[in-house]
Structures are given as structure tokens and as C-alpha cells.
Design a protein around this motif. Structure first.
Motif, PDB file in Angstrom:
ATOM      1  N   LEU A  39       0.682  -0.947  -0.132  1.00  0.00           N
ATOM      2  CA  LEU A  39      -0.025   0.350   0.181  1.00  0.00           C
ATOM      3  C   LEU A  39       0.909   1.237   0.085  1.00  0.00           C
ATOM      4  O   LEU A  39       1.174   2.333   0.943  1.00  0.00           O
ATOM      5  CB  LEU A  39      -0.451  -0.200   0.961  1.00  0.00           C
ATOM      6  CG  LEU A  39      -1.647   1.186   1.468  1.00  0.00           C
ATOM      7  CD1 LEU A  39      -2.734   1.258   0.100  1.00  0.00           C
ATOM      8  CD2 LEU A  39      -2.727   1.027   3.114  1.00  0.00           C
ATOM      9  N   GLU A  40       1.304   2.219  -0.842  1.00  0.00           N
ATOM     10  CA  GLU A  40       1.802   3.331  -1.437  1.00  0.00           C
ATOM     11  C   GLU A  40       0.779   4.256  -1.957  1.00  0.00           C
ATOM     12  O   GLU A  40       1.389   4.805  -3.152  1.00  0.00           O
ATOM     13  CB  GLU A  40       3.141   2.725  -1.480  1.00  0.00           C
ATOM     14  CG  GLU A  40       3.390   1.795  -1.609  1.00  0.00           C
ATOM     15  CD  GLU A  40       5.281   1.089  -2.201  1.00  0.00           C
ATOM     16  OE1 GLU A  40       6.066   0.429  -2.045  1.00  0.00           O
ATOM     17  OE2 GLU A  40       4.210   0.377  -3.692  1.00  0.00           O
ATOM     18  N   VAL A  41       0.811   5.131  -1.060  1.00  0.00           N
ATOM     19  CA  VAL A  41      -0.528   5.985  -1.450  1.00  0.00           C
ATOM     20  C   VAL A  41       0.321   7.309  -2.701  1.00  0.00           C
ATOM     21  O   VAL A  41      -0.225   7.549  -3.112  1.00  0.00           O
ATOM     22  CB  VAL A  41      -0.901   7.063  -0.828  1.00  0.00           C
ATOM     23  CG1 VAL A  41      -1.985   8.145  -1.121  1.00  0.00           C
ATOM     24  CG2 VAL A  41      -1.913   5.412   0.829  1.00  0.00           C
ATOM     25  N   HIS A  42       1.485   7.373  -1.855  1.00  0.00           N
ATOM     26  CA  HIS A  42       2.571   8.393  -2.601  1.00  0.00           C
ATOM     27  C   HIS A  42       2.478   8.129  -3.887  1.00  0.00           C
ATOM     28  O   HIS A  42       2.360   9.429  -4.775  1.00  0.00           O
ATOM     29  CB  HIS A  42       3.333   8.284  -1.998  1.00  0.00           C
ATOM     30  CG  HIS A  42       4.470   7.610  -1.711  1.00  0.00           C
ATOM     31  ND1 HIS A  42       4.107   6.277  -1.216  1.00  0.00           N
ATOM     32  CD2 HIS A  42       5.196   7.079  -2.521  1.00  0.00           C
ATOM     33  CE1 HIS A  42       5.593   5.500  -1.114  1.00  0.00           C
ATOM     34  NE2 HIS A  42       5.860   6.327  -2.068  1.00  0.00           N
ATOM     35  N   TYR A  43       2.675   6.601  -4.539  1.00  0.00           N
ATOM     36  CA  TYR A  43       3.263   5.997  -5.659  1.00  0.00           C
ATOM     37  C   TYR A  43       2.275   6.562  -6.189  1.00  0.00           C
ATOM     38  O   TYR A  43       1.388   6.776  -7.784  1.00  0.00           O
ATOM     39  CB  TYR A  43       3.327   4.897  -5.627  1.00  0.00           C
ATOM     40  CG  TYR A  43       4.564   4.600  -5.606  1.00  0.00           C
ATOM     41  CD1 TYR A  43       6.029   5.800  -5.371  1.00  0.00           C
ATOM     42  CD2 TYR A  43       5.398   3.494  -4.810  1.00  0.00           C
ATOM     43  CE1 TYR A  43       7.571   6.016  -5.867  1.00  0.00           C
ATOM     44  CE2 TYR A  43       6.871   3.473  -4.346  1.00  0.00           C
ATOM     45  CZ  TYR A  43       7.131   3.905  -5.133  1.00  0.00           C
ATOM     46  OH  TYR A  43       8.998   4.165  -4.911  1.00  0.00           O
ATOM     47  N   ALA A  44       0.805   6.180  -6.138  1.00  0.00           N
ATOM     48  CA  ALA A  44      -0.615   5.791  -6.840  1.00  0.00           C
ATOM     49  C   ALA A  44      -0.696   7.423  -6.737  1.00  0.00           C
ATOM     50  O   ALA A  44      -1.620   7.668  -8.153  1.00  0.00           O
ATOM     51  CB  ALA A  44      -1.953   5.404  -5.731  1.00  0.00           C
ATOM     52  N   MET A  45      -0.513   9.061  -6.571  1.00  0.00           N
ATOM     53  CA  MET A  45      -1.188  10.238  -6.451  1.00  0.00           C
ATOM     54  C   MET A  45      -0.215  10.477  -7.694  1.00  0.00           C
ATOM     55  O   MET A  45      -0.921  11.219  -8.147  1.00  0.00           O
ATOM     56  CB  MET A  45      -0.797  10.831  -5.010  1.00  0.00           C
ATOM     57  CG  MET A  45      -2.044  10.481  -3.825  1.00  0.00           C
ATOM     58  SD  MET A  45      -4.198  10.703  -4.855  1.00  0.00           S
ATOM     59  CE  MET A  45      -3.579  12.511  -5.612  1.00  0.00           C
ATOM     60  N   ARG A  46       1.428  10.392  -7.371  1.00  0.00           N
ATOM     61  CA  ARG A  46       2.350  10.224  -8.386  1.00  0.00           C
ATOM     62  C   ARG A  46       1.744   9.867  -9.715  1.00  0.00           C
ATOM     63  O   ARG A  46       1.705  10.530 -10.901  1.00  0.00           O
ATOM     64  CB  ARG A  46       3.549   9.295  -8.086  1.00  0.00           C
ATOM     65  CG  ARG A  46       4.848  10.333  -8.873  1.00  0.00           C
ATOM     66  CD  ARG A  46       5.432   9.324  -8.402  1.00  0.00           C
ATOM     67  NE  ARG A  46       6.758   9.814  -9.738  1.00  0.00           N
ATOM     68  CZ  ARG A  46       7.683   8.556  -9.495  1.00  0.00           C
ATOM     69  NH1 ARG A  46       8.292   8.057  -8.490  1.00  0.00           N
ATOM     70  NH2 ARG A  46       8.658   8.329 -10.431  1.00  0.00           N
ATOM     71  N   LEU A  47       0.437   8.465 -10.070  1.00  0.00           N
ATOM     72  CA  LEU A  47       0.669   7.841 -10.819  1.00  0.00           C
ATOM     73  C   LEU A  47      -0.304   9.302 -11.626  1.00  0.00           C
ATOM     74  O   LEU A  47      -0.542   8.913 -12.719  1.00  0.00           O
ATOM     75  CB  LEU A  47       0.710   6.885 -10.806  1.00  0.00           C
ATOM     76  CG  LEU A  47      -0.225   5.929 -12.523  1.00  0.00           C
ATOM     77  CD1 LEU A  47       0.921   5.694 -13.360  1.00  0.00           C
ATOM     78  CD2 LEU A  47      -1.071   4.706 -11.677  1.00  0.00           C
ATOM     79  N   ILE A  48      -1.104   9.020 -10.948  1.00  0.00           N
ATOM     80  CA  ILE A  48      -2.764  10.082 -11.102  1.00  0.00           C
ATOM     81  C   ILE A  48      -2.967  11.746 -11.513  1.00  0.00           C
ATOM     82  O   ILE A  48      -3.493  11.657 -12.014  1.00  0.00           O
ATOM     83  CB  ILE A  48      -3.663   9.323 -11.305  1.00  0.00           C
ATOM     84  CG1 ILE A  48      -4.148   9.605 -10.022  1.00  0.00           C
ATOM     85  CG2 ILE A  48      -4.063   8.292 -11.002  1.00  0.00           C
ATOM     86  CD1 ILE A  48      -5.312   9.361  -8.805  1.00  0.00           C
ATOM     87  N   SER A  49      -1.280  12.182 -11.063  1.00  0.00           N
ATOM     88  CA  SER A  49      -1.287  13.156 -10.598  1.00  0.00           C
ATOM     89  C   SER A  49      -1.669  14.667 -11.532  1.00  0.00           C
ATOM     90  O   SER A  49      -2.948  15.461 -11.881  1.00  0.00           O
ATOM     91  CB  SER A  49       0.009  14.029  -9.986  1.00  0.00           C
ATOM     92  OG  SER A  49       0.564  13.645 -10.323  1.00  0.00           O
ATOM     93  N   SER A  50      -1.163  14.051 -13.311  1.00  0.00           N
ATOM     94  CA  SER A  50      -1.316  15.172 -14.334  1.00  0.00           C
ATOM     95  C   SER A  50      -2.504  14.523 -15.622  1.00  0.00           C
ATOM     96  O   SER A  50      -2.999  15.952 -15.796  1.00  0.00           O
ATOM     97  CB  SER A  50       0.010  15.004 -14.582  1.00  0.00           C
ATOM     98  OG  SER A  50       0.431  13.894 -15.569  1.00  0.00           O
ATOM     99  N   ALA A  51      -2.921  12.922 -15.192  1.00  0.00           N
ATOM    100  CA  ALA A  51      -3.533  12.653 -16.568  1.00  0.00           C
ATOM    101  C   ALA A  51      -4.110  11.652 -16.170  1.00  0.00           C
ATOM    102  O   ALA A  51      -3.581  10.409 -16.617  1.00  0.00           O
ATOM    103  CB  ALA A  51      -2.608  12.623 -17.605  1.00  0.00           C
ATOM    104  N   PRO A  52      -5.501  11.282 -15.257  1.00  0.00           N
ATOM    105  CA  PRO A  52      -5.716  10.828 -14.904  1.00  0.00           C
ATOM    106  C   PRO A  52      -6.044   9.178 -15.161  1.00  0.00           C
ATOM    107  O   PRO A  52      -6.947   8.483 -15.481  1.00  0.00           O
ATOM    108  CB  PRO A  52      -6.635  10.820 -13.654  1.00  0.00           C
ATOM    109  CG  PRO A  52      -6.591  11.930 -14.314  1.00  0.00           C
ATOM    110  CD  PRO A  52      -5.771  12.739 -14.977  1.00  0.00           C
TER     111      PRO A  52
END
Length: 216
Positions: A86-99
Motif C-alpha cells: 500500500l503506497e499512496v504516494h505512488y498512486a497519487m504520483r501516477l494519476i496526478s497529471s493525466a488520470p
């Protein structure tokens, strides 16, 4: 649907390929590192790519970087990132610009092939699919009241389930409401978040992104 699988573990690659084949998907290529993945995508054009987040050589974020490169090179291709932890920061990094067309699921979900195939189908269609465990974790964090302050508790529930990539029918069943009532809630959410009708924007994805950014 045509799928490419990238994972350094042969057991996971073969296991995923077998599960997806049994579910009616066509696995057109596999790779054990991101460099090989990129080379194979020069000659194969799948509907979606499944990529492990931690790949050789450093086993840190190679899969995440590859997913972002794929989104840049193939905007309409679905990309589903798998993570063991469970790595929330990675998930947010992935979708931050173009989800759009992106998903982030924990590997434990793979045991449920129906859930995996549903996630693939959703990212192919342009949705943003985030593992329910990550959504729950974000919901428990203190949030800046803006831009979600205008939403009711019920609307926040609906938006959280939208963030998990659930369909309207699944959300309505989960919350024991009629499809028409659910559609009314969704309309209210989109209006309150100032996501007006536009041919260029996927409003549900934008609503989910606003929610996740506020919760992060």
C-alpha cells in the motif's frame, strides 16, 4: 481485449497470463523489465498493459516511470499498475497529471480475476481505477475542506466509490439506492465541483482526481 504483461517474476507473469486467457483475454506479449516492455510495444499495440511498480534494475519505481511514459506515447492505451504494498504516494504520483486510462491496484486483487478484468476494461474505456484500500486510507486522512466542502456525506460516499472505479450500477447496489437516485447524486457532484458538460473532458475522472487530490 489484447493485453501485455510486464513483471520480473516469471510465476506472476505466467499466472496472470493463464488467468487472463481463461477469462477470454489475449495476452500478446510479456516482459521481465521495462526496457523489454518498451521494445515489444514498438511492434505490438495492446488495448492495455499491466506493469509491476517495482522492476529491475533498482526495484523502486521503474514500473511507475514506464506507466507515465506509456501514457505520453499511447494516450488511449489502458495502463494498470500493480503493487505489492500500500503506497499512496505512488498512486497519487501516477494519476496526478493525466488520470484517464490509468489504474493502480494491489497485487492481492489479482486473485479475483473478475476484478482484474473489470479494472482493465475500465482503464481501456478511459476511467481511473484506484484500489479500494488506497481510497479508504485517503478517506481517513484530515482533508482541506475545499473543494469538497459543498458535498453532502452521501455525495462523498458516492464519490469515494467512483474513485474505486465502480460503475453506477455497482454503486447503487452498494448504497441500496435506485439507479435514478444514484444518477441524481452523480449529477449533483459534478455540478458542485464545477465540472460542466464538455466534449473534451471525462468528467467522472476529473471528479475522482479532485477528490483524491483533496484527500491526499
Amino acid at each position: 481485449m489484447k493485453v501485455v504483461i510486464a513483471d520480473d517474476s516469471m510465476l506472476i507473469r505466467d499466472g496472470l497470463a493463464r488467468l487472463l486467457a481463461e477469462a477470454g483475454c489475449e495476452v500478446v506479449a510479456t516482459a521481465d523489465n521495462t526496457a523489454t516492455l518498451m521494445r515489444k510495444l514498438d511492434s505490438v499495440v495492446p488495448d492495455a498493459v499491466i506493469v509491476d511498480i517495482k522492476m529491475p534494475p533498482t526495484y523502486t519505481d521503474e514500473g511507475l516511470v514506464a506507466a507515465q511514459q506509456l501514457r505520453s506515447r499511447h494516450p488511449s492505451m489502458g495502463v494498470l499498475v500493480l503493487s505489492q504494498y500500500l503506497e499512496v504516494h505512488y498512486a497519487m504520483r501516477l494519476i496526478s497529471s493525466a488520470p484517464e486510462h490509468l489504474g493502480y491496484l494491489l497485487k492481492e486483487r489479482v486473485a479475483d480475476v473478475a476484478l482484474l478484468v473489470d479494472g482493465l476494461r475500465r482503464v481501456i474505456e478511459g476511467e481511473c481505477v484506484i484500489d479500494p484500500t488506497i481510497v479508504t486510507t485517503l478517506m481517513r486522512r484530515p482533508r482541506d475542506p475545499s473543494p469538497l466542502a459543498g458535498l453532502t456525506a452521501r455525495e462523498l460516499e458516492v464519490l469515494a466509490l467512483m474513485a474505486e472505479g465502480r460503475s453506477n450500477a455497482a454503486i447503487a447496489a452498494k448504497l441500496s439506492m435506485s439507479p435514478k437516485t444514484l444518477e441524481a447524486h452523480v449529477r449533483q457532484i459534478l455540478q458542485k465541483l464545477n465540472l460542466h458538460q464538455s466534449p473534451d473532458d471525462h468528467r467522472r475522472v476529473l471528479a475522482v482526481l479532485k477528490y483524491l487530490r483533496a484527500a491526499h
